[in-house]
Every structure is written in structure tokens, then in C-alpha cells.
Design a protein around this motif. Structure first.
Motif, PDB file in Angstrom:
ATOM      1  N   UNK A  86      36.667  33.862  32.611  1.00 52.49           N
ATOM      2  CA  UNK A  86      37.719  33.316  33.459  1.00 52.49           C
ATOM      3  C   UNK A  86      38.663  34.402  33.945  1.00 52.49           C
ATOM      4  N   UNK A  87      38.953  35.357  33.078  1.00 49.97           N
ATOM      5  CA  UNK A  87      39.819  36.479  33.460  1.00 49.97           C
ATOM      6  C   UNK A  87      39.167  37.307  34.562  1.00 49.97           C
ATOM      7  N   UNK A  88      37.873  37.539  34.431  1.00 46.18           N
ATOM      8  CA  UNK A  88      37.135  38.298  35.446  1.00 46.18           C
ATOM      9  C   UNK A  88      37.184  37.583  36.791  1.00 46.18           C
ATOM     10  N   UNK A  89      36.959  36.265  36.784  1.00 49.22           N
ATOM     11  CA  UNK A  89      36.951  35.490  38.033  1.00 49.22           C
ATOM     12  C   UNK A  89      38.313  35.485  38.711  1.00 49.22           C
ATOM     13  N   UNK A  90      39.377  35.508  37.917  1.00 49.15           N
ATOM     14  CA  UNK A  90      40.727  35.396  38.473  1.00 49.15           C
ATOM     15  C   UNK A  90      41.343  36.749  38.854  1.00 49.15           C
ATOM     16  N   UNK A  91      40.659  37.837  38.550  1.00 53.69           N
ATOM     17  CA  UNK A  91      41.221  39.166  38.801  1.00 53.69           C
ATOM     18  C   UNK A  91      41.367  39.417  40.296  1.00 53.69           C
ATOM     19  N   UNK A  92      42.573  39.828  40.702  1.00 53.00           N
ATOM     20  CA  UNK A  92      42.868  40.067  42.118  1.00 53.00           C
ATOM     21  C   UNK A  92      43.128  41.540  42.417  1.00 53.00           C
ATOM     22  N   UNK A  93      43.054  42.381  41.389  1.00 52.13           N
ATOM     23  CA  UNK A  93      43.351  43.792  41.575  1.00 52.13           C
ATOM     24  C   UNK A  93      44.741  44.186  41.101  1.00 52.13           C
ATOM     25  N   UNK A  94      45.543  43.182  40.706  1.00 53.14           N
ATOM     26  CA  UNK A  94      46.911  43.443  40.255  1.00 53.14           C
ATOM     27  C   UNK A  94      46.934  43.607  38.729  1.00 53.14           C
ATOM     28  N   UNK A  95      47.536  44.695  38.243  1.00 53.85           N
ATOM     29  CA  UNK A  95      47.576  44.987  36.815  1.00 53.85           C
ATOM     30  C   UNK A  95      48.901  44.618  36.170  1.00 53.85           C
ATOM     31  N   UNK A  96      49.894  44.245  36.976  1.00 47.48           N
ATOM     32  CA  UNK A  96      51.214  43.934  36.427  1.00 47.48           C
ATOM     33  C   UNK A  96      51.567  42.471  36.666  1.00 47.48           C
ATOM     34  N   UNK A  97      52.408  41.934  35.784  1.00 52.74           N
ATOM     35  CA  UNK A  97      52.801  40.528  35.893  1.00 52.74           C
ATOM     36  C   UNK A  97      53.873  40.317  36.950  1.00 52.74           C
ATOM     37  N   UNK A  98      54.692  41.332  37.167  1.00 55.01           N
ATOM     38  CA  UNK A  98      55.804  41.199  38.118  1.00 55.01           C
ATOM     39  C   UNK A  98      56.258  42.580  38.553  1.00 55.01           C
ATOM     40  N   UNK A  99      57.136  42.609  39.552  1.00 55.27           N
ATOM     41  CA  UNK A  99      57.697  43.886  39.984  1.00 55.27           C
ATOM     42  C   UNK A  99      58.566  44.485  38.881  1.00 55.27           C
TER      43      UNK A  99
END
Length: 230
Positions: A100-113
Motif C-alpha cells: 500500500x505504501x508503494x502504491x501511494x508513493x508520490x515522490x514526496x519524502x516529507x510530511x509537511x513543509x
């Protein structure tokens, strides 16, 4: 600035060859002739048969030592790093959650700015990264992810060490405690958070799971892993 010391001299080609991955073809552009066969230069990273670790029975390594190099060529991605690091697990639900983590990966490594800004503020020119760089990068990535944990941890991050044992835990949330236990696992190389706990969605939420898994990847590969966006 070039990463080659001999850049611009007649020794630059020799240095480039010496810095290349053992038994892989040089990183050049165009076509490469191997015997009577002509292949595209990216083919060397597509097919493991060109690797020194490969034998007739397959790869001798439990984990591919060249994933970052192959990622530079766009031949492997986020899923490959996850699988190489965690796929030996026998926990069905843990691996299901990884899918599920692989499918949801968008390229962003951080939770927030805020997470990103705190992390890069601490890692720019820090003496913490002179030794055990990968480990400390992963610890800073975890400790800056959550606001509550950050407020407790920031006064215990010193120029020469990260004092996890000094961070006050009284009244801490389940999310923060999971992040803290992951940090202890990385710092002490001892398991403080188990696969069945990571697999439990009620115990560890989706964002927390993502940060913990990615912190383990950073501890293993360093911050270069963050260049993986697919």
C-alpha cells in the motif's frame, strides 16, 4: 563544481573509470559494443547479468549493492528499494502494508513543509554528519517529522550528538512514541519496534508508518535515496 579532482586534465577519464561501479560498463552515452552484440548503455543497469555478483545460479547477494546507481539511470524506483530492504519478512500483513505504501508513493519524502524545513536546517553543515552520517540523517528525519516530538527533542540535539535518552516521554502520544522507538532501533541497532506493530494500522497510522519505513531506508542508503521520485 565537478566531483572529479582531475576534471579538465588528461587524467579525468582514468579517474572516472576508477570511480565507476566494479564490473559495470562505464557511464557513457550512445551505444556500447560487447563482443558482437550492440546494446544501449542503459542496458548494463537493466540486466543483472552484467554485474560481478551475478552467476549462473543468479545473484549471490541478499541485497543489491548497486540500487542507487541503477536508480540514477532510472532503472529502479521506490518499490525496488522497499522490496530489497523488507521483502524477506514473513509477516503477511506487514508486507501488505508495504504494498500500500508503494502504491501511494508520490515522490514526496516529507510530511509537511515544517518537517522539510526543520530537517534541512539541522542537516546543513552539521558536525553530526561527519561520523555515522546515514544513521544521524535518519534520526533527524524522524525527530523532525512530528510537532510534538520535535518540541521535546530539539533541546537534546547537540552539535556533536543526538541524546535520545534525554528526550522526555511522559504524556507522549502513540504516534510520537512509535517514531521514538524507530529512532532507538536505528541508533542502537537493536529492535525496539517490531514488524507486527508496524503492520497494525490502529496502532501506527499511515503517515507514521511511511516516515518510519523511509527512515530505515535513509539509515541504509543515506540522503541520496530522497532523489528517488518514482
Amino acid at each position: 563544481m565537478s566531483r572529479y579532482f582531475m576534471y579538465g586534465t588528461n587524467l579525468q577519464d582514468t579517474e572516472r573509470m576508477m570511480m565507476s561501479v566494479p564490473n559495470f560498463l562505464p557511464r557513457t552515452k550512445g551505444m556500447i559494443i560487447m563482443g558482437k552484440k550492440i546494446i544501449d548503455e542503459k542496458e548494463e543497469f537493466k540486466r543483472c547479468v552484467y554485474c560481478i555478483q551475478y552467476t549462473k545460479g543468479g545473484c549471490k547477494m541478499a541485497h543489491c549493492p548497486y540500487l542507487l546507481d541503477r536508480a540514477d539511470f532510472g532503472q529502479v524506483g521506490y518499490a525496488d528499494f522497499i522490496k530489497d530492504s523488507f521483502w524477506s519478512s514473513d509477516d503477511f500483513y506487514f508486507k501488505k502494508r508495504l504494498r500500500g505504501l508503494i502504491r501511494s508513493f508520490t515522490g514526496e519524502w516529507f510530511l509537511s513543509t515544517y518537517h522539510k524545513d526543520r530537517y534541512f536546517y539541522l542537516t546543513q553543515g552539521s558536525a553530526l554528519l561527519e561520523d555515522t552520517k546515514k544513521r544521524n540523517l535518519a534520526l533527524l528525519y524522524l525527530l523532525t517529522a512530528n510537532e510534538q516530538l520535535w518540541q521535546r527533542a530539539k533541546d537534546h540535539i547537540y552539535p556533536n550528538k543526538i541524546a535520545l535518552s534525554e528526550i522526555p516521554l511522559t504524556g507522549i502520544s502513540t504516534t510520537c512514541y512509535a517514531l521514538y522507538q524507530a529512532a532507538k532501533t536505528i541508533a542502537n541497532e537493536k529492535l525496539y519496534i517490531k514488524e507486527n506493530e508496524l503492520a497494525d494500522k490502529e496502532l501506527i497510522g499511515g503517515f507514521t508508518f511511511k516516515i518510519i519505513i523511509q527512515s530505515f531506508l535513509i539509515a541504509r542508503y543515506g540522503d541520496e535515496i530522497m532523489s528517488v521520485k518514482q
